[in-house]
Design an enzyme around this catalytic site. Structure first.
Site, PDB file in Angstrom:
ATOM      1  N   ASP A  11       0.826  -1.196   0.000  1.00 30.75           N
ATOM      2  CA  ASP A  11       0.000   0.000   0.000  1.00 30.75           C
ATOM      3  C   ASP A  11       0.874   1.266   0.000  1.00 30.75           C
ATOM      4  OD1 ASP A  11      -2.716   1.090   0.335  1.00 30.75           O
ATOM      5  OD2 ASP A  11      -1.979   1.793   2.278  1.00 30.75           O
TER       6      ASP A  11
ATOM      7  N   GLU B 278       1.764  -0.267  -5.031  1.00 29.07           N
ATOM      8  CA  GLU B 278       0.626   0.553  -5.450  1.00 29.07           C
ATOM      9  C   GLU B 278       1.120   1.915  -5.959  1.00 29.07           C
ATOM     10  OE1 GLU B 278      -1.796   2.300  -2.480  1.00 29.07           O
ATOM     11  OE2 GLU B 278      -3.450   2.719  -3.847  1.00 29.07           O
TER      12      GLU B 278
ATOM     13  N   ASP C 269     -10.465   1.196  -4.777  1.00 29.56           N
ATOM     14  CA  ASP C 269     -10.156   2.628  -4.727  1.00 29.56           C
ATOM     15  C   ASP C 269     -10.731   3.417  -5.897  1.00 29.56           C
ATOM     16  OD1 ASP C 269      -8.750   2.865  -2.339  1.00 29.56           O
ATOM     17  OD2 ASP C 269      -6.866   2.227  -3.256  1.00 29.56           O
TER      18      ASP C 269
END
Ligand code: CA
Length: 729
Positions: free
Chosen positions: A469, A500, A567
């Site tokens: 992340d 990410e 997301d």
């Protein structure tokens, strides 16, 4: 990645490398006298405040830095400036002033432009405008054997590429061992071209299994301009950035565990025991929760104001185990799980215990069983690591809350004041000013060791890799992930590490950090606008060329290629299909088939966010409707069959899972490209609403699916991507 000695050799060579001065004097392997790398240009940004304007900080955020914050420096004349290196091309950006976004870069400075030197503006997607600066193509050739984009081992071959200015070269060759290997123009866009050659792993000439010395021969459109590079590049034959073999041939499926499938109603209530609500003392009930407490919802319950994060639905590990057959049937070979460790929310990005399975998802035994069942079905599983911040309930954070500077974990965080109220963003540094996500000090060796231990523990436990992340926000990020890679790959060389990173950024995938990135830059930025009709074939081609020239073929081949996720909005909604609970438009389904066919035909593993294959709608708005649970009693069966067929086709045709792609043609609505080292597959797409004529390359071509054999000029139906197999040469 090459070793240290090799790097030094290359650095020296690059500094002396100049082409003989037959081309224009501005051409050459520039870079030695500049601060920027050869393919980049130095660019200064300046903010000049008004006379009485109080400015405490300005930073530069744009498409060139992933919208990250680059602080600008206060100058003696009161202006703020920064000089950066950017690639030729069009760049979007904003100045981030006093910690705030100016909505409209064209007018936000008292009705005037925020940057006087901006060359244009574009909608920012939030009702404002980004500024634009355009950097003209640079007349230089770029070949950096230290960068996988220019030299890598891919599909068992050595791929060597050279970037040239656009429309200057008629031919380029690689010269080695007295042999001349023609290079092919593989990718091209407004600001450059990528020429490519691949060499077999062994052979009488041009051996790549051992060291190789090479240089380039270039021929311009004027026959007189044949040039050679004066110096020779050396590859020592020892390529260390190995592909993780199971990724490129795979199909990935993302699971958001609370909303996938509820296998055990017995653990449903446990979500509330660990919720952030128990730890956040800063926000009042009314402000934080809108007067509501976190609650457990029926699987088909209405979306509430807590839907994103604190409305729990009961999905769990047992539910995933139940659906392994479903995934297998869909052709899935890799599952990416959103966080499953103990946390304070439905999404899990506020970790309370990195070593413990969240009780709401089940036990360690449930996890083991799920992994075993997945592995037995040929499905690998990667977990989600959140190293940038923790939740309030993480024991070291609670220790700081209790003991202040006496806490052994004081240096794990960035505490601004003590005592503070847990949840108060002024008390400590946190993620994007969210007080429930205190930022970890990942430059602290203790924190590093802890987090590396976490990764090692779960890989030992049975996971096959991890997604990381927000790696770009981690303190001392590049060093952190380089160290992490060394540790991970030593014990688990086949573990897949994916970061990410949303934008185009090769710096993370040079062989020393991640294997690949979450490729929104491919799926969401290049293919989605094409599929929804907002981008032409030419525009899409340029984006594809930029994408595939930024990354090594080995990296692109390990790509985590997604369009939508937890997301983003639902893919079908982004394609005009409507919002949550709407009736899906048929044309949106056609657009999704077009988009998914392209995604499954590109190098890299296509990723499906849970339920996209069933035709689910939902926006990423205030309540995050795109995270609504899958209702298993309904599905768009036509779409589901289409996704299964896509996976089968990828399995059947090896060119589709190779790393090699060659652009072919583009016009208003059409794009076409070859796949595979031998160009055995041709993909032709039409994003227009009427059929379009297309001239097939010489030979006979078989339509995958129908088996029809075609040649010469054909018609591509509207909103369709057609895959052809070459019948003969
Ligand atoms: Ca449950």
């Amino acid at each position: 990645m090459v070793d240290g000695n090799m790097k030094r050799v290359i650095a020296v060579m690059l500094s002396v490398m100049l082409f003989t001065g037959i081309l224009t004097t501005t051409m050459g392997f520039a870079g030695s006298a500049q601060k920027c790398s050869p393919d980049k240009v130095e660019l200064t940004f300046r903010y000049v405040p008004d006379e009485n304007e109080k400015v405490t900080s300005v930073s530069l955020r744009g498409s060139f830095n992933n919208w990250d914050e680059w602080p600008m420096d206060l100058q003696p004349d009161g202006s703020w400036s920064i000089t950066v290196c950017v690639e030729p091309g069009e760049h979007l950006y904003k100045f981030f002033i006093n910690g705030e976004w100016p909505g409209n870069m064209a007018t936000a400075h008292n009705g005037n432009p925020v940057d006087r030197e901006a060359e244009g503006y574009a909608d920012d997607g939030f009702g404002g405008k980004n500024a634009i600066r355009i950097i003209a193509p640079k007349m230089c050739f770029v070949h950096n054997p230290d960068d996988p984009a220019y030299l890598c081992e891919s599909d068992g071959r050595l791929v060597i590429r050279l970037k040239t200015p656009p429309n200057q070269m008629i031919s380029v060759s690689l010269i080695s061992n007295g042999e001349n290997a023609p290079m092919e123009k593989q990718l091209w866009w407004d600001f450059g071209e990528m020429w490519r050659v691949s060499l077999p792993s062994s052979g009488p000439s041009l051996p790549s299994s051992g060291p190789i010395e090479y240089k380039f021969e270039l021929k311009g459109f004027d026959d007189q301009t044949i040039t050679f590079s004066e110096d020779t590049f050396i590859f020592d034959g020892n390529y260390q950035f190995e592909e993780v073999p199971w990724v490129g041939e795979g199909v990935i499926y993302q699971i958001f565990p609370d909303r996938f499938c509820n296998g055990d109603p017995g653990n449903d209530g446990l979500a509330l025991d660990t919720d952030e609500y128990n730890y956040n003392e800063f926000w009042t009930d009314e402000v934080l929760w809108g007067g509501k407490e976190p609650f457990f919802s029926p699987w088909d319950g209405s979306i509430s104001s807590l839907h994103c994060c604190h409305q729990y639905f009961g999905g769990d590990l047992e539910g995933i185990t139940e659906k392994i057959d479903y995934l297998s049937d869909l052709g899935v070979t890799i599952v990416y799980l959103n966080p499953i460790f103990d946390s304070g929310s439905a999404h899990g990005y506020d970790t309370h215990d990195y070593m413990k399975v969240s009780p709401k998802f089940g036990t360690e035994e449930d996890l083991k069983l799920m992994l075993d069942e997945a592995h037995d079905s040929g499905i690998r599983v990667i977990f989600d690591l959140v190293p940038n911040h923790t939740g309030l309930g993480f024991q070291p954070f609670q220790n700081v809350v209790e003991n202040g500077q006496k806490s052994e974990y004081w240096e794990w965080y960035f505490i601004n004041e003590y005592p503070f109220t847990p949840g108060d963003p002024d008390g400590y540094e946190c993620w994007w000013g969210v007080g429930s996500l205190p930022k970890l000090n990942t430059a602290n060796p203790e924190v590093k060791n802890y987090l590396f231990g976490v990764v090692d523990h779960w890989l030992e436990f049975g996971f096959d890799g991890c997604r990381v992340d927000v790696p770009n926000e981690v303190v001392d990020a590049h060093n952190f992930f380089a160290e992490m890679r060394d540790i991970v790959k030593e014990g688990h060389p086949d573990a897949y590490l994916v970061g990410e990173i949303w934008g185009l950024d090769g710096s993370w995938v040079q062989g020393d950090q991640f294997d690949s990135l979450m490729n929104y830059a491919l799926g969401k930025e290049a293919l989605l606008p094409y599929a929804n009709g907002s981008a032409s074939g030419e525009e899409t081609f340029k984006k594809l060329a930029k994408y595939f020239s930024t990354y090594g073929e080995n990296v692109a081949g390990m790509g985590f290629s997604l369009v939508s996720s937890h997301d983003t909005g639902r893919i079908l909604t982004d394609l005009g299909g409507g919002n949550f609970n709407d009736r899906i438009s048929k044309i949106a389904i056609m657009r999704l088939k077009l988009l998914s066919t392209l995604l499954y035909s590109m190098p890299g593993a296509p990723v499906t966010f849970q339920g996209d294959e069933r035709g689910i709608l939902g926006e990423k708005e205030h309540y995050d409707a795109h995270r609504y649970p899958i209702q298993w009693n309904s599905a768009n069966k036509d779409l589901l069959a289409h996704y299964k067929k896509l996976a089968e086709t990828r399995q059947e045709i090896s060119a589709l899972t190779s790393n090699a792609i060659f652009l072919y043609t583009a016009n208003d609505n059409l794009i076409s490209f070859f796949r595979g080292e031998e160009k055995d597959v041709l993909v032709v797409a039409n994003n227009g609403l009427s059929s379009a004529e297309f001239d097939l390359p010489d030979g006979l071509w078989k339509v995958v699916g129908s088996g029809e054999v075609l040649e010469n000029t054909i018609k591509i139906p509207p909103l369709r991507a057609v895959v052809f197999e070459r019948m003969n040469r």
